[in-house]
Motif scaffolding. Structure first.
Motif, PDB file in Angstrom:
ATOM      1  N   GLY A 589       0.793  -1.217   0.000  1.00  0.00           N
ATOM      2  CA  GLY A 589       0.000   0.000   0.000  1.00  0.00           C
ATOM      3  C   GLY A 589       0.824   1.264   0.000  1.00  0.00           C
ATOM      4  N   PHE A 590       2.143   1.142  -0.240  1.00  0.00           N
ATOM      5  CA  PHE A 590       2.988   2.331  -0.282  1.00  0.00           C
ATOM      6  C   PHE A 590       2.536   3.237  -1.417  1.00  0.00           C
ATOM      7  CE2 PHE A 590       7.350   4.267  -0.988  1.00  0.00           C
ATOM      8  CZ  PHE A 590       7.292   5.042   0.153  1.00  0.00           C
ATOM      9  N   THR A 591       2.484   4.543  -1.163  1.00  0.00           N
ATOM     10  CA  THR A 591       1.875   5.465  -2.120  1.00  0.00           C
ATOM     11  C   THR A 591       2.867   6.047  -3.116  1.00  0.00           C
ATOM     12  OG1 THR A 591       2.131   7.227  -0.492  1.00  0.00           O
ATOM     13  CG2 THR A 591       0.016   6.095  -0.569  1.00  0.00           C
ATOM     14  N   PHE A 691       5.785   2.322   7.834  1.00  0.00           N
ATOM     15  CA  PHE A 691       5.948   3.652   7.268  1.00  0.00           C
ATOM     16  C   PHE A 691       5.926   4.619   8.435  1.00  0.00           C
ATOM     17  CE2 PHE A 691       3.923   7.253   4.689  1.00  0.00           C
ATOM     18  CZ  PHE A 691       5.145   7.661   4.172  1.00  0.00           C
ATOM     19  N   LEU A 692       7.059   5.235   8.710  1.00  0.00           N
ATOM     20  CA  LEU A 692       7.198   6.135   9.839  1.00  0.00           C
ATOM     21  C   LEU A 692       7.114   7.575   9.343  1.00  0.00           C
ATOM     22  CD1 LEU A 692       9.802   5.856  12.700  1.00  0.00           C
ATOM     23  CD2 LEU A 692       9.485   8.016  11.514  1.00  0.00           C
ATOM     24  N   VAL A 693       6.218   8.353   9.959  1.00  0.00           N
ATOM     25  CA  VAL A 693       6.049   9.759   9.605  1.00  0.00           C
ATOM     26  C   VAL A 693       6.234  10.597  10.869  1.00  0.00           C
ATOM     27  CG1 VAL A 693       4.542  11.508   8.612  1.00  0.00           C
ATOM     28  CG2 VAL A 693       4.414   9.150   7.790  1.00  0.00           C
ATOM     29  N   ALA A 694       7.048  11.643  10.771  1.00  0.00           N
ATOM     30  CA  ALA A 694       7.245  12.547  11.904  1.00  0.00           C
ATOM     31  C   ALA A 694       6.932  13.969  11.478  1.00  0.00           C
ATOM     32  CB  ALA A 694       8.676  12.454  12.428  1.00  0.00           C
ATOM     33  N   SER A 715       2.660  -2.112   7.439  1.00  0.00           N
ATOM     34  CA  SER A 715       2.449  -2.516   6.051  1.00  0.00           C
ATOM     35  C   SER A 715       1.049  -3.084   5.867  1.00  0.00           C
ATOM     36  CB  SER A 715       3.483  -3.576   5.651  1.00  0.00           C
ATOM     37  OG  SER A 715       3.274  -3.989   4.324  1.00  0.00           O
ATOM     38  N   GLY A 716       0.344  -2.561   4.889  1.00  0.00           N
ATOM     39  CA  GLY A 716      -1.038  -2.942   4.639  1.00  0.00           C
ATOM     40  C   GLY A 716      -2.041  -1.942   5.162  1.00  0.00           C
ATOM     41  N   SER A 717      -1.591  -1.034   6.047  1.00  0.00           N
ATOM     42  CA  SER A 717      -2.493  -0.012   6.583  1.00  0.00           C
ATOM     43  C   SER A 717      -2.574   1.168   5.616  1.00  0.00           C
ATOM     44  CB  SER A 717      -1.999   0.483   7.946  1.00  0.00           C
ATOM     45  OG  SER A 717      -1.918  -0.579   8.866  1.00  0.00           O
ATOM     46  N   PRO A 718      -3.738   1.758   5.470  1.00  0.00           N
ATOM     47  CA  PRO A 718      -3.862   2.891   4.557  1.00  0.00           C
ATOM     48  C   PRO A 718      -3.207   4.139   5.132  1.00  0.00           C
ATOM     49  CG  PRO A 718      -5.929   2.546   5.720  1.00  0.00           C
ATOM     50  CD  PRO A 718      -5.039   1.396   6.088  1.00  0.00           C
ATOM     51  N   VAL A 719      -2.544   4.893   4.262  1.00  0.00           N
ATOM     52  CA  VAL A 719      -1.986   6.188   4.634  1.00  0.00           C
ATOM     53  C   VAL A 719      -2.985   7.234   4.170  1.00  0.00           C
ATOM     54  CG1 VAL A 719      -0.042   7.753   4.373  1.00  0.00           C
ATOM     55  CG2 VAL A 719       0.337   5.284   4.371  1.00  0.00           C
ATOM     56  N   THR A 720      -3.552   7.977   5.102  1.00  0.00           N
ATOM     57  CA  THR A 720      -4.653   8.875   4.771  1.00  0.00           C
ATOM     58  C   THR A 720      -4.207  10.327   4.824  1.00  0.00           C
ATOM     59  OG1 THR A 720      -5.415   9.102   7.045  1.00  0.00           O
ATOM     60  CG2 THR A 720      -6.253   7.221   5.786  1.00  0.00           C
ATOM     61  N   ASN A 721      -5.086  11.178   4.339  1.00  0.00           N
ATOM     62  CA  ASN A 721      -4.841  12.614   4.345  1.00  0.00           C
ATOM     63  C   ASN A 721      -5.666  13.273   5.455  1.00  0.00           C
ATOM     64  OD1 ASN A 721      -3.696  14.976   3.466  1.00  0.00           O
ATOM     65  ND2 ASN A 721      -5.184  15.343   1.860  1.00  0.00           N
ATOM     66  N   GLY A 774      -1.952   9.355  -3.704  1.00  0.00           N
ATOM     67  CA  GLY A 774      -1.401   8.465  -4.719  1.00  0.00           C
ATOM     68  C   GLY A 774      -0.787   9.181  -5.892  1.00  0.00           C
ATOM     69  N   ALA A 775      -0.696  10.482  -5.845  1.00  0.00           N
ATOM     70  CA  ALA A 775      -0.073  11.243  -6.930  1.00  0.00           C
ATOM     71  C   ALA A 775       0.376  12.574  -6.385  1.00  0.00           C
ATOM     72  CB  ALA A 775      -1.050  11.459  -8.083  1.00  0.00           C
ATOM     73  N   PHE A 776       1.432  13.111  -6.960  1.00  0.00           N
ATOM     74  CA  PHE A 776       1.856  14.443  -6.576  1.00  0.00           C
ATOM     75  C   PHE A 776       0.895  15.460  -7.158  1.00  0.00           C
ATOM     76  CE2 PHE A 776       6.008  12.215  -6.528  1.00  0.00           C
ATOM     77  CZ  PHE A 776       6.228  12.334  -5.175  1.00  0.00           C
ATOM     78  N   CYS A 777       0.868  16.605  -6.540  1.00  0.00           N
ATOM     79  CA  CYS A 777      -0.020  17.654  -7.005  1.00  0.00           C
ATOM     80  C   CYS A 777       0.225  17.945  -8.477  1.00  0.00           C
ATOM     81  CB  CYS A 777       0.199  18.923  -6.177  1.00  0.00           C
ATOM     82  SG  CYS A 777      -0.960  20.230  -6.592  1.00  0.00           S
ATOM     83  N   GLY A 778      -0.808  17.873  -9.270  1.00  0.00           N
ATOM     84  CA  GLY A 778      -0.698  18.160 -10.696  1.00  0.00           C
ATOM     85  C   GLY A 778      -0.473  16.941 -11.550  1.00  0.00           C
ATOM     86  N   GLN A 779      -0.057  15.823 -10.946  1.00  0.00           N
ATOM     87  CA  GLN A 779       0.141  14.620 -11.734  1.00  0.00           C
ATOM     88  C   GLN A 779      -1.186  13.905 -11.971  1.00  0.00           C
ATOM     89  OE1 GLN A 779       3.195  12.556  -9.389  1.00  0.00           O
ATOM     90  NE2 GLN A 779       4.461  12.652 -11.236  1.00  0.00           N
ATOM     91  N   GLU A 780      -1.159  13.025 -12.960  1.00  0.00           N
ATOM     92  CA  GLU A 780      -2.358  12.252 -13.255  1.00  0.00           C
ATOM     93  C   GLU A 780      -2.748  11.427 -12.021  1.00  0.00           C
ATOM     94  OE1 GLU A 780      -3.940   8.855 -16.405  1.00  0.00           O
ATOM     95  OE2 GLU A 780      -1.934   9.719 -16.600  1.00  0.00           O
ATOM     96  N   GLY A 781      -3.990  11.499 -11.637  1.00  0.00           N
ATOM     97  CA  GLY A 781      -4.467  10.766 -10.479  1.00  0.00           C
ATOM     98  C   GLY A 781      -4.601  11.601  -9.221  1.00  0.00           C
ATOM     99  N   THR A 782      -4.181  12.857  -9.268  1.00  0.00           N
ATOM    100  CA  THR A 782      -4.295  13.708  -8.097  1.00  0.00           C
ATOM    101  C   THR A 782      -5.769  13.906  -7.721  1.00  0.00           C
ATOM    102  OG1 THR A 782      -2.281  14.891  -8.681  1.00  0.00           O
ATOM    103  CG2 THR A 782      -3.749  15.967  -7.123  1.00  0.00           C
ATOM    104  N   VAL A 783      -6.080  13.762  -6.454  1.00  0.00           N
ATOM    105  CA  VAL A 783      -7.435  13.985  -5.955  1.00  0.00           C
ATOM    106  C   VAL A 783      -7.464  15.361  -5.304  1.00  0.00           C
ATOM    107  CG1 VAL A 783      -9.234  13.186  -4.396  1.00  0.00           C
ATOM    108  CG2 VAL A 783      -7.763  11.529  -5.572  1.00  0.00           C
ATOM    109  N   TYR A 784      -8.247  16.279  -5.858  1.00  0.00           N
ATOM    110  CA  TYR A 784      -8.317  17.645  -5.357  1.00  0.00           C
ATOM    111  C   TYR A 784      -9.544  17.825  -4.476  1.00  0.00           C
ATOM    112  CZ  TYR A 784      -5.021  18.516  -9.182  1.00  0.00           C
ATOM    113  OH  TYR A 784      -3.950  18.480 -10.027  1.00  0.00           O
TER     114      TYR A 784
END
Length: 821
Positions: A589-591, A691-694, A715-721, A774-784
């Motif tokens: 599930g790595f983005t 996946f460690l986020v600080a 691993s397997g857990s969703p990374v959310t916004n 799942g996509a950088f800003c402006g790339q195909e697949g970006t969710v706005y």
């Protein structure tokens, strides 16, 4: 009994022995005798002997191996043979595996990508030759040149054939590299046998102008035959080329070392070069300003290289009569624009060198402050062996001079006054072949770009980074204004010599280099490609640093937005690991798109590296850090007292001001700033990846204190916004405050643990390091978000301004115009 008709040839023979233990009569002797000498010693024959090798031939042999390079998508691939040298007493199985290297999964030897193949030889058919065909999988991912390995290991009840082991290196040529290549100069075309010593410039209209020496042979000025100065122009940015044009070709003279620059204020293209009398070169020129020594010539074009003025001799403007030589190039030139003294902005500067009457070399920049009307030499560098230099302007207005030495690492000088004076010499941090390298600015934050970049290009040498041999052109990037150059990316495997680099009008990187497919100078080629090829794809502008450990040339120097190389005793590897099913730390599930390679820290190992963009903890800022971590490769037993993984953000004195990670109780911990806190015991499973986020919140002196938040996704857990003020795995205290500047990152494993680390990201936004959409800003697949009207991945006053403007422009809703907001 050798017949030596050609003493320059290699002479080889082999002898097969029937038993593993040699008798006295079977022993091999080598006798070397000088022959053909008369008794009176009147003969002048000489015998030179080198590299005499007596080697036992293995009973299992790999033969017929071509150049071990295979291109993705090529259905023929490459083939080689595995043979036995004599009959075994039992079956022999040779297991062939392409998975020992990190890129091995991209190789197919017959059973599918990354799968092994067993070759079985029996006593009855031992003489059957078995062929291995290697195909590189077309994966449609831009990876550049990839290093891979194929291992060969034998098993047999016949001990003579058991435990044979051989590794074959394979280079995978990526067919997805977005390179466009054209040949600007080709030997034998345009009236000259050889072209060498080139320069280039990108004109204001996007066209490209190049110049080179048109030679009768490979010889430099000072030998028989006249050398012309030849120009070509590409009206379409380097895709096609107009006819060859000799801008100057006079009998009795050689013209050399051209240097071009486009004046951004006027659009004028300036060309400087050096003239020598035939049979007079740099080593033999005397002092003075006459025709029998070095002279400097100047021409310009006001129509982007279509037509040129008659060249004029400006030697008296730029040469001290006591000097033997003032040499203009080769290379490109630059125009200053970041000067602290505005009067210096617009200055044209060319990194020439001089040789004085005593034979001492020094850098002698040729400058113009009036758009080419007059020229002069600014302050000289210290006397030292150097030539073939480049100058780049730093964003603070300083100049950095990079010079080819007589040998060893390239020499550098800095100027803080536009070239009037130069500081003491120091050395480049990159091993370089003795050759001309290219240096040029690609981007600058102060001009609105996402980050500062200076590019450096030239031969890698063979072996790579050995500073030996003009082979395999590559490009390095500096993110710290020339202090260090990182992430070397090979552009082409071939003979490669003098190299230039420049930014094309469409934003591509242009590399212009002397090239040969079989060695020697055959063409001067321009290749161009997007910057993303050097950085492993597109990155968020808010991403400060990124490391995927995938650089095939120098893993300690890979990544984006770092300074220098990784220090420490960690293992940087692309070795295949079954537990990761590849060479990267696996995460379901790595983005992001994972790249080959990882860092392993075993038994107290550590790694540290400087950041190109320091973090000031005495400002109100928020910084995010993410990485993949795993103890899956740890073979030690659990429950020891030193199994931690510690991540520290340090100042230039290596003092930690932020510290967090996982302790020996498998709990998430935050050690600094503030009071140390720990999460739940046994929260980390040794067999999986995380996946460690600080989040590091810095406060100035008026704030309540700096604070660190840590989140751990299995691993397997969703990374959310989600809103990151909630649901943190651990929140640090805000009772600590620092005014330090974070200069580097340090990662350390406990003495009783093995940790694997991958995909390190440091940025100013959560999206830049976690990419939940799942996509950088402006790339195909970006969710706005619905309110993100300008689709920059932020909802702020800019979106409100668009809403207001659209609202005011909206007419009758029954007949809507501009009402699609």
């Amino acid at each position: 009994n050798w017949d030596l008709p050609d003493s320059k040839a290699d002479h080889m023979f082999s002898s097969d022995f029937t038993t593993p233990v040699l008798s006295a009569s079977q022993r091999l002797y080598v006798t070397i005798t000088r022959v053909g000498v008369n008794s009176d010693s009147s003969s002048n024959a000489w015998l030179c002997v080198d590299d005499v090798l007596v080697q036992e031939t293995p009973l299992i042999s790999i033969q017929g191996v071509p150049a071990a390079s295979v291109t993705e998508g090529d259905p023929t691939g490459l083939s080689y043979e595995v043979v036995l040298k004599r009959q075994p007493t039992a079956n022999v199985t040779v297991s062939v595996s392409p998975i020992s290297g990190g890129s091995g999964k991209n190789l197919d030897i017959g059973n599918g990508p990354g799968m092994p193949l067993d070759l079985v030889f029996t006593p009855a058919d031992w003489q059957t030759v078995q062929t291995v065909t290697v195909i590189a999988v077309d994966d449609e991912i831009i990876e550049g040149y990839q290093a891979a390995e194929i291992t060969h290991y034998s098993t047999s009840a016949d001990s003579e054939f058991d435990a044979f082991y051989k590794v074959m290196d394979i280079e995978i040529v990526d067919n997805d590299m977005p390179i466009v290549a054209t040949n600007a100069f080709v030997n034998g075309e345009g009236g000259h046998n050889v072209y060498r010593i080139q320069t280039m410039t990108v004109c204001k209209d996007g066209s490209v102008v190049v110049a080179a020496e048109g030679r009768p042979s490979t010889r430099d000025p000072g030998y028989a035959g006249d050398i012309a100065l030849t120009v070509r122009r590409s009206p379409d940015g380097g895709l096609t080329w107009d006819d060859y044009f000799d801008i100057q070709a006079d009998a009795g003279f050689d013209f050399s070392d051209p240097r071009l620059v486009t004046d951004e204020a006027t659009g004028r293209v300036h060309l400087l070069y050096t003239r020598w009398a035939t049979l007079i070169g740099q080593a033999s020129a005397g002092p003075g300003l006459g025709d029998d020594t070095s002279n400097t010539f100047y021409a310009y074009s006001d129509d982007h290289g279509v037509t040129w003025t008659t060249p004029v001799n400006i030697t008296a403007q730029v040469k001290d009569p006591t000097w033997r030589v003032i040499n203009t190039g080769p290379g490109i030139a630059t125009q200053l624009k970041f000067q602290t003294d505005p009067a210096r902005n617009g200055r044209l500067i060319m990194a020439a060198h001089r040789i004085n009457g005593s034979g001492q070399y020094a850098g002698a920049p040729i400058c113009s402050d009036d758009n080419g009307a007059t020229w002069y030499v600014a302050g000289e560098t210290a006397n030292t062996s150097l030539n073939e230099s480049e100058v780049v302007e730093l964003t603070n207005g300083d100049l950095m001079w990079d010079a080819r030495p007589g040998g060893g690492t390239r020499k550098r000088f800095d100027s803080t006054d536009g070239g009037a004076t130069w500081d003491d010499m120091y050395y480049s941090d990159v091993p370089s072949v003795v050759c001309a390298y290219g240096l040029d600015r690609y981007s600058a934050k102060r001009e609105g770009d996402d980050r500062d970049r200076i590019l450096y290009a030239g031969p890698l040498g063979r072996p790579h980074l050995s500073a030996s041999g003009r082979y395999d052109v590559a490009v390095w990037t500096s993110y710290d204004e020339g202090k260090s150059f990182v992430n070397p990316v090979m552009i082409e495997r071939a003979y490669a010599a003098y190299t230039l680099v420049d930014k094309m009008a469409n934003g591509n990187v242009g590399v212009f280099y002397e090239y040969g497919t079989t060695g020697g100078y055959q063409k001067i080629r321009l290749v161009q490609f997007p910057m993303t090829m050097l950085e492993g794809g597109t990155h968020s502008p808010e991403l400060l640093s990124y490391e995927g450990f995938n650089n095939s040339i120098d893993r300690r120097r890979g990544g984006v937005g770092f300074s220098g190389l990784w220090a420490g005793n960690a293992d940087f590897t692309d070795e295949y690991a079954d537990l990761f099913d590849g060479s990267s730390v696996s995460y379901n599930g790595f983005t992001f798109e994972p790249l080959n390679g990882r860092m392993d820290l075993a038994n107290g190992a550590f790694a540290t590296r400087q950041l190109a963009s320091p973090i000031d903890l005495n400002t109100n800022t928020t910084t995010y850090l993410s990485m993949l971590v795993s103890r899956a490769l740890d073979s030690t037993s659990d429950g020891a007292v030193a199994e931690e993984l510690t991540v520290e953000l340090q100042d230039s004195e290596s003092t930690a001001h932020c510290s967090f990670g996982i302790n020996s109780d498998e709990a998430v911990v935050i050690n600094a700033p503030g009071t140390a806190v720990a999460g739940s015991v046994d929260a980390v499973d040794l067999a999986t990846s995380y996946f460690l986020v600080a989040k590091i919140i810095a406060q100035d002196s008026s704030g309540s204190g700096d604070q660190v938040f840590v989140k751990l996704f299995e691993s397997g857990s969703p990374v959310t916004n989600a809103d990151l003020t909630d649901n943190w795995t651990l929140v640090g205290t805000a009772d600590g405050d620092s005014s330090a500047v974070i200069d580097r990152i340090a990662i350390t494993a406990g003495s009783a643990a093995t940790w694997s680390v991958d995909e390190i990201r440091i940025g100013t936004t959560y999206m830049s390091v976690a990419n939940p959409n799942g996509a950088f800003c402006g790339q195909e697949g970006t969710v706005y978000l619905a309110a993100d009207l300008n689709m920059d991945c932020y909802v702020n006053l800019k979106d409100f301004a668009i809403l207001v403007e659209s609202w005011l422009e909206c007419t009758d809703p029954a007949d809507p115009v501009n009402c699609d907001f």
